[in-house]
Design a protein around this motif. Structure first.
Motif, mmCIF file in Angstrom:
data_model
loop_
_atom_site.group_PDB
_atom_site.id
_atom_site.type_symbol
_atom_site.label_atom_id
_atom_site.label_comp_id
_atom_site.label_asym_id
_atom_site.label_seq_id
_atom_site.Cartn_x
_atom_site.Cartn_y
_atom_site.Cartn_z
ATOM 1 N N LEU A 86 0.822 -1.206 0.000
ATOM 2 C CA LEU A 86 0.000 0.000 0.000
ATOM 3 C C LEU A 86 0.859 1.260 0.000
ATOM 4 C CD1 LEU A 86 -2.815 -1.062 2.492
ATOM 5 C CD2 LEU A 86 -2.996 -0.831 0.008
ATOM 6 N N ARG A 87 2.001 1.212 0.679
ATOM 7 C CA ARG A 87 2.901 2.366 0.662
ATOM 8 C C ARG A 87 3.440 2.620 -0.743
ATOM 9 N NH1 ARG A 87 4.707 0.361 5.740
ATOM 10 N NH2 ARG A 87 6.448 -0.712 4.727
ATOM 11 N N TYR A 88 3.774 1.546 -1.453
ATOM 12 C CA TYR A 88 4.249 1.705 -2.825
ATOM 13 C C TYR A 88 3.172 2.350 -3.695
ATOM 14 C CZ TYR A 88 8.744 -0.752 -2.840
ATOM 15 O OH TYR A 88 10.052 -1.099 -2.654
ATOM 16 N N ILE A 89 1.950 1.827 -3.601
ATOM 17 C CA ILE A 89 0.866 2.357 -4.420
ATOM 18 C C ILE A 89 0.562 3.795 -4.031
ATOM 19 C CG2 ILE A 89 -1.572 2.094 -5.043
ATOM 20 C CD1 ILE A 89 -1.254 -0.913 -4.573
ATOM 21 N N LYS A 90 0.563 4.057 -2.729
ATOM 22 C CA LYS A 90 0.179 5.387 -2.248
ATOM 23 C C LYS A 90 1.108 6.482 -2.761
ATOM 24 C CE LYS A 90 -1.112 7.893 1.968
ATOM 25 N NZ LYS A 90 -0.434 9.140 1.593
ATOM 26 N N GLN A 91 2.393 6.217 -2.852
ATOM 27 C CA GLN A 91 3.283 7.275 -3.288
ATOM 28 C C GLN A 91 2.969 7.725 -4.715
ATOM 29 O OE1 GLN A 91 7.488 6.267 -3.924
ATOM 30 N NE2 GLN A 91 6.963 4.090 -3.818
ATOM 31 N N TYR A 92 2.470 6.800 -5.525
ATOM 32 C CA TYR A 92 2.109 7.175 -6.893
ATOM 33 C C TYR A 92 0.722 7.801 -6.954
ATOM 34 C CZ TYR A 92 6.279 4.581 -8.012
ATOM 35 O OH TYR A 92 7.584 4.155 -8.062
ATOM 36 N N VAL A 93 -0.207 7.326 -6.118
ATOM 37 C CA VAL A 93 -1.509 7.999 -6.038
ATOM 38 C C VAL A 93 -1.313 9.442 -5.584
ATOM 39 C CG1 VAL A 93 -3.740 8.062 -4.850
ATOM 40 C CG2 VAL A 93 -2.807 5.875 -5.603
ATOM 41 N N ASP A 94 -0.459 9.642 -4.589
ATOM 42 C CA ASP A 94 -0.183 10.999 -4.109
ATOM 43 C C ASP A 94 0.372 11.870 -5.223
ATOM 44 O OD1 ASP A 94 -0.967 10.137 -1.623
ATOM 45 O OD2 ASP A 94 1.039 10.122 -0.739
ATOM 46 N N GLY A 95 1.292 11.317 -6.000
ATOM 47 C CA GLY A 95 1.873 12.083 -7.096
ATOM 48 C C GLY A 95 0.850 12.465 -8.144
ATOM 49 N N TYR A 96 -0.023 11.508 -8.513
ATOM 50 C CA TYR A 96 -1.074 11.817 -9.484
ATOM 51 C C TYR A 96 -2.024 12.874 -8.927
ATOM 52 C CZ TYR A 96 0.209 7.679 -12.295
ATOM 53 O OH TYR A 96 0.854 6.755 -13.083
ATOM 54 N N ALA A 97 -2.385 12.733 -7.649
ATOM 55 C CA ALA A 97 -3.349 13.660 -7.044
ATOM 56 C C ALA A 97 -2.822 15.087 -7.057
ATOM 57 C CB ALA A 97 -3.666 13.228 -5.614
ATOM 58 N N ARG A 98 -1.536 15.251 -6.813
ATOM 59 C CA ARG A 98 -0.961 16.599 -6.787
ATOM 60 C C ARG A 98 -0.882 17.232 -8.168
ATOM 61 N NH1 ARG A 98 2.372 14.184 -2.637
ATOM 62 N NH2 ARG A 98 3.920 13.595 -4.198
ATOM 63 N N ARG A 99 -1.013 16.428 -9.202
ATOM 64 C CA ARG A 99 -0.953 16.971 -10.566
ATOM 65 C C ARG A 99 -2.313 17.449 -11.079
ATOM 66 N NH1 ARG A 99 2.054 12.319 -13.815
ATOM 67 N NH2 ARG A 99 1.003 13.413 -15.523
ATOM 68 N N VAL A 100 -3.372 17.142 -10.372
ATOM 69 C CA VAL A 100 -4.701 17.587 -10.798
ATOM 70 C C VAL A 100 -4.808 19.095 -10.596
ATOM 71 C CG1 VAL A 100 -7.187 17.414 -10.412
ATOM 72 C CG2 VAL A 100 -5.751 15.355 -10.264
ATOM 73 N N GLY A 101 -5.032 19.835 -11.689
ATOM 74 C CA GLY A 101 -5.189 21.279 -11.602
ATOM 75 C C GLY A 101 -3.898 22.063 -11.680
ATOM 76 N N ASN A 102 -2.757 21.397 -12.001
ATOM 77 C CA ASN A 102 -1.507 22.162 -12.084
ATOM 78 C C ASN A 102 -1.338 22.882 -13.412
ATOM 79 O OD1 ASN A 102 -0.743 20.185 -13.936
ATOM 80 N ND2 ASN A 102 0.941 19.367 -12.707
ATOM 81 N N ASN A 103 -2.236 22.577 -14.390
ATOM 82 C CA ASN A 103 -2.267 23.234 -15.705
ATOM 83 C C ASN A 103 -1.007 22.991 -16.534
ATOM 84 O OD1 ASN A 103 -4.859 24.473 -15.369
ATOM 85 N ND2 ASN A 103 -3.899 25.984 -14.029
ATOM 86 N N SER A 104 -0.192 22.037 -16.139
ATOM 87 C CA SER A 104 1.014 21.721 -16.906
ATOM 88 C C SER A 104 0.662 20.867 -18.122
ATOM 89 C CB SER A 104 2.015 20.975 -16.032
ATOM 90 O OG SER A 104 3.120 20.526 -16.789
ATOM 91 N N THR A 105 1.435 21.026 -19.186
ATOM 92 C CA THR A 105 1.302 20.171 -20.372
ATOM 93 C C THR A 105 2.581 19.369 -20.591
ATOM 94 O OG1 THR A 105 2.070 21.974 -21.809
ATOM 95 C CG2 THR A 105 -0.323 21.742 -21.498
ATOM 96 N N ARG A 106 3.477 19.383 -19.632
ATOM 97 C CA ARG A 106 4.771 18.709 -19.768
ATOM 98 C C ARG A 106 4.606 17.212 -19.517
ATOM 99 N NH1 ARG A 106 8.991 18.133 -16.000
ATOM 100 N NH2 ARG A 106 7.775 19.385 -14.523
ATOM 101 N N LEU A 107 5.247 16.406 -20.365
ATOM 102 C CA LEU A 107 5.171 14.960 -20.227
ATOM 103 C C LEU A 107 5.660 14.522 -18.857
ATOM 104 C CD1 LEU A 107 4.595 12.252 -21.687
ATOM 105 C CD2 LEU A 107 6.997 12.234 -22.395
ATOM 106 N N TRP A 108 4.911 13.604 -18.219
ATOM 107 C CA TRP A 108 5.154 13.066 -16.887
ATOM 108 C C TRP A 108 4.911 14.084 -15.768
ATOM 109 C CZ3 TRP A 108 4.661 8.391 -18.007
ATOM 110 C CH2 TRP A 108 5.300 7.815 -19.099
ATOM 111 N N ALA A 109 4.433 15.263 -16.130
ATOM 112 C CA ALA A 109 4.023 16.239 -15.110
ATOM 113 C C ALA A 109 2.708 16.885 -15.509
ATOM 114 C CB ALA A 109 5.096 17.307 -14.921
#
Length: 449
Positions: free
Chosen positions: A232-255
């Motif tokens: 769950l810790r492994y999965i969570k670190q990536y869920v956290d990363g995806y969640a922080r990208r919602v609304g950042n308005n970036s168009t850069r690949l992987w961000a």
């Protein structure tokens, strides 16, 4: 209308909240896919029963008149009707159940209920209404025979599940969506959850991830996956990363803003992938979230250092082996069937249960031969589980390629699926990605932004 999910549990975040101490916080879900409606037990403490029989991990199809039993004293009677049923009211002051519309039969006699008076959720098609009559009842549970006998002695509240895309829960506050995205014609009106993922505390986030990861595992195979704290810790670190990208308005690949990525996915590519994977008998969830991990739905025309290109990152010889000229690796109409055929072979090799499908997903990144070698190296004669998580737990015995890249692959897959199947929890206004089955837009060859 495409498939949706209706959640049942003791927690207020569910579509239907039951004040029954025997009901788990997140107890069960009702799903619809086309004309099929079924219920899944979400690993509840006391189980879910349909007509007295325990709901197995793969779920049970619901038929008109089915009785769902859960908790200490709750029965849900299912009724399918062809017309929208008018609202029924409950008069707690006089303990009288007011006359419902035709076809909705009350269960038992009068008693006070603490349930919401009505929950109206966009779950079924326009001419199919599921009316769930929820009754507080006294039940005797015989675990030996796995049967529940109810003495229906109380008046139910009535829950209507209709085409109205709104949740009405009197007295419950709602949290607005964060940075809403424009809707397409496929999208419905969505109501935000009471608490978005980033507003949850650490334990709530972990519980949410565990519940939804189990749900994803059932979409992958025929039995639920087991997730320990390390996983769950492994999965969570990536869920956290995806969640922080919602609304950042970036168009850069992987961000890139996840709203943009999922918008491109559902409008151009997901319907092709879902159709192709269904045609091969491979769970569509595998295809649509493999692409998130591989390219985040950028159909990349140029080869990388490994010689891979396109949405699915096939190398030239592999594409040719599945009937696609390497020059057409950005042709999604051709590459989606090729990717589905490739995964069908890997799943046939590793197995169809969710743990084996996860190994097949790992094989998409590392090669099937490497995964087999990894399993041989760590399992030996010890009584260890044959799963990707066993490889993670014993990664020190594996090569630096696994430790540096492959160890991330399956956790990122689960994280992507958790976000894509629960967009409401991340402030993304769309249906679950797996429900976008109608091809409306021709996929673009695209380019890496």
């Amino acid at each position: 209308m495409t498939a949706k999910r209706f959640t049942i549990g003791r927690d207020d975040a569910n579509n239907l909240t039951l004040r029954d101490e025997g009901v788990s916080s997140f107890h069960a879900t009702i799903h619809r896919d086309g004309d099929r409606i079924w219920i899944l037990d979400e690993n509840s403490a006391n189980g879910t029963y349909v007509n007295g029989i325990t709901v197995p991990p793969v779920g049970v199809a619901l038929k008109d008149g089915a009785e769902i039993s859960l908790g200490h004293d709750t029965t849900i009677v299912v009724s399918f009707q062809n017309d929208i049923v008018a609202d029924a009211a409950y008069q707690s002051s006089s303990d009288q159940f007011m006359e419902p519309s035709a076809g909705v039969a009350p269960v038992g006699q009068a008693a006070q209920s603490s349930f919401p008076l009505a929950l109206v959720v966009g779950l079924l098609a326009a001419l199919l209404v599921l009316v769930v009559v929820v009754g507080i009842a006294s039940h005797a549970l015989d675990r030996g025979s796995e049967k529940r006998e109810a003495k229906k002695e109380t008046t139910p509240a009535v829950v209507e599940i209709s085409t109205t895309p709104e949740v009405v829960n009197p007295g419950a506050s709602q949290t607005p969506d964060a940075s809403p995205t424009p809707r397409t014609q496929n999208d419905q009106q969505f109501t935000a959850p009471r608490k978005l993922y980033l507003q949850m505390n650490q334990q709530e986030q972990t519980d949410f991830i565990e519940q939804q990861a189990r749900h994803v595992s059932l979409m992958m195979g025929n039995r639920p996956y087991t997730f320990n704290e390390e996983v769950l810790r492994y999965i969570k670190q990536y869920v956290d990363g995806y969640a922080r990208r919602v609304g950042n308005n970036s168009t850069r690949l992987w961000a890139e803003d996840m709203r943009l990525m999922f918008g491109r996915a559902r409008e151009q590519y997901a319907p092709y992938i879902i159709s192709s994977f269904n045609a091969r008998g491979v769970p569509p969830v595998v295809g649509i979230y493999l692409v998130v991990v591989e390219t985040e739905y950028h159909n990349i025309p140029s080869e990388n250092a490994a010689g891979a290109a396109g949405l699915f990152q096939f190398i030239g010889p592999t594409a040719r082996g599945y009937g696609v000229d390497p020059s057409e690796r950005t042709n999604v109409a051709k590459m989606a069937p090729a990717a589905a055929a490739y995964m069908a072979e890997r799943i046939a090799e590793f197995g169809t249960d969710s743990m084996s499908v996860a190994l097949a997903i790992a094989g998409y990144n590392r090669s099937a031969d490497s995964v087999r070698r990894d399993l041989h190296d760590v399992l030996n004669s010890e009584n260890k589980e044959r799963s990707f998580w066993t490889l993670v737990a014993n990664s020190s015995k594996l090569d630096h390629w696994f430790q540096g890249e492959n160890i991330k692959y399956v956790p990122k897959f689960f994280a992507a699926a958790i976000v894509g199947e629960n967009p409401w929890a991340f402030g993304i206004q769309m249906q679950p990605l797996s429900t976008y089955t109608e091809i409306k837009t021709q996929p673009s060859a695209g380019a890496m932004e």
